[in-house]
Design an enzyme around this catalytic site. Structure first.
Site, mmCIF file in Angstrom:
data_model
loop_
_atom_site.group_PDB
_atom_site.id
_atom_site.type_symbol
_atom_site.label_atom_id
_atom_site.label_comp_id
_atom_site.label_asym_id
_atom_site.label_seq_id
_atom_site.Cartn_x
_atom_site.Cartn_y
_atom_site.Cartn_z
ATOM 1 C CG HIS A 102 9.137 8.661 4.281
ATOM 2 N ND1 HIS A 102 8.491 9.759 4.110
ATOM 3 C CD2 HIS A 102 8.308 7.692 3.848
ATOM 4 C CE1 HIS A 102 7.108 9.318 4.011
ATOM 5 N NE2 HIS A 102 6.849 8.172 4.024
ATOM 6 C CG ASP A 104 6.274 4.431 1.633
ATOM 7 O OD1 ASP A 104 6.256 5.394 2.428
ATOM 8 O OD2 ASP A 104 5.481 4.303 0.660
ATOM 9 C CG HIS A 259 6.914 9.542 -0.427
ATOM 10 N ND1 HIS A 259 7.635 8.383 -0.768
ATOM 11 C CD2 HIS A 259 6.034 9.172 0.508
ATOM 12 C CE1 HIS A 259 6.867 7.372 0.349
ATOM 13 N NE2 HIS A 259 5.946 8.148 1.024
ATOM 14 N NE ARG A 274 2.006 2.587 2.656
ATOM 15 C CZ ARG A 274 2.893 2.934 3.829
ATOM 16 N NH1 ARG A 274 3.683 3.771 3.832
ATOM 17 N NH2 ARG A 274 3.009 1.742 4.348
#
Length: 286
Positions: A102, A104, A259, A274
């Site tokens: 995906h 983000d 990623h 994150r």
């Protein structure tokens, strides 16, 4: 007389043949403004940056992010509870996995331009993160395929992953994203090929995590095109992989990468924090 600060030079060690680099000897907590500018430029150039030996808590993590750009909420709908609003906590003991390719938050009209991730708890083995270079993947497609996809648009839908959570767990009241409280995950359209706003390079901007279908083609055609692009994007020659250590800090450009976090550590505990940098509305080729 005004003295201008000279451009900073970073010590960069590339770890992939086409993208990915480690920044050596930089303490982000005490970095100069010139070093931050150089780091921002290196992020665009190398797409994934690894910095080791950093001693950051959430507050320092957030402060570093603010020096790079405007921050978003940690996530449009997810409530990480015990952490700051700017932090998205991915805890394996609370279904905090990222084991699907995906980019983000592409299910929002304005996805984040970059992400900054650090480990809080790591398993003894496993839990590596992989990144795919979406620009290299686009450029290594054949010319007829590039021509076909340049004009396509795809729908990105966060409901499959977060719709039930927003409706049932949050009662339909998510976080503030782009100045508005998120009360529904309305599917959005983005170009299949994104033009990077700083470099002008084209890259694939579809991902298995959030892209539902391509607009204006049949279901079978959409599935066939997307499956082809996903298989091509994630070819080994388009990927770099990072093995985490405590003290690591990794930055990546969401405008040029996808990623995947390996879920290969069984019942061991893995927690990552994150933050994301505010981005712009994706633009396709003219």
């Amino acid at each position: 007389m005004t003295t201008l600060e000279q451009p900073a030079t970073l010590t960069v060690a590339t770890f992939g043949p086409s993208f990915g680099a480690e920044i050596l000897g930089l303490d982000v907590a005490s970095a100069s403004d010139a070093q931050i500018l150089a780091l921002r430029a290196a992020l665009v150039e190398h797409k994934v940056l690894v910095l080791r030996g950093q001693t950051l808590d959430d507050a320092a993590h957030i402060e570093f992010g603010r020096r790079l750009g405007d921050l978003t909420a940690g996530h449009p709908v997810h409530d990480s509870g015990h952490v700051a609003p700017e932090v998205y906590a991915l805890d394996s003991q609370d279904n905090g996995f990222a084991d699907v390719w995906h980019t983000d938050v592409t299910f929002m009209e304005r996805p984040p331009m970059g992400s900054i991730l650090r480990p809080v708890v790591l398993p003894a083995h496993g839990g590596d993160t992989n990144w795919a270079d979406s620009q290299l993947a686009y450029e290594s497609l054949s010319a007829p395929v590039r021509s076909m996809i340049d004009g396509l648009t795809a729908v990105h839908d966060g409901n499959r992953e977060f719709g039930h959570y927003l409706a049932r767990t949050r009662g339909g009241r998510g976080n503030v994203w782009d100045g508005k409280e998120v009360t529904a995950l309305v599917p959005v359209e983005h170009p299949v090929v994104r033009v990077h706003p700083e470099t002008g390079r084209k890259g694939l901007f579809v991902n298995p995590g959030f892209t539902s279908h391509i607009v204006g083609v049949s279901e079978a055609e959409s599935r066939g095109i997307l499956d082809m692009l996903y298989a091509h994007l994630t070819k080994p020659e388009h990927i770099v992989r990072h093995r985490w250590q405590l003290g690591d800090l990794v930055l990546w450009d969401n405008r040029s990468t996808s990623h995947y976090a390996n879920r290969d550590y069984g019942t061991e505990h893995r927690t990552m924090h994150r933050i994301t940098l505010r981005g712009d509305i994706p633009v396709g080729p003219n």
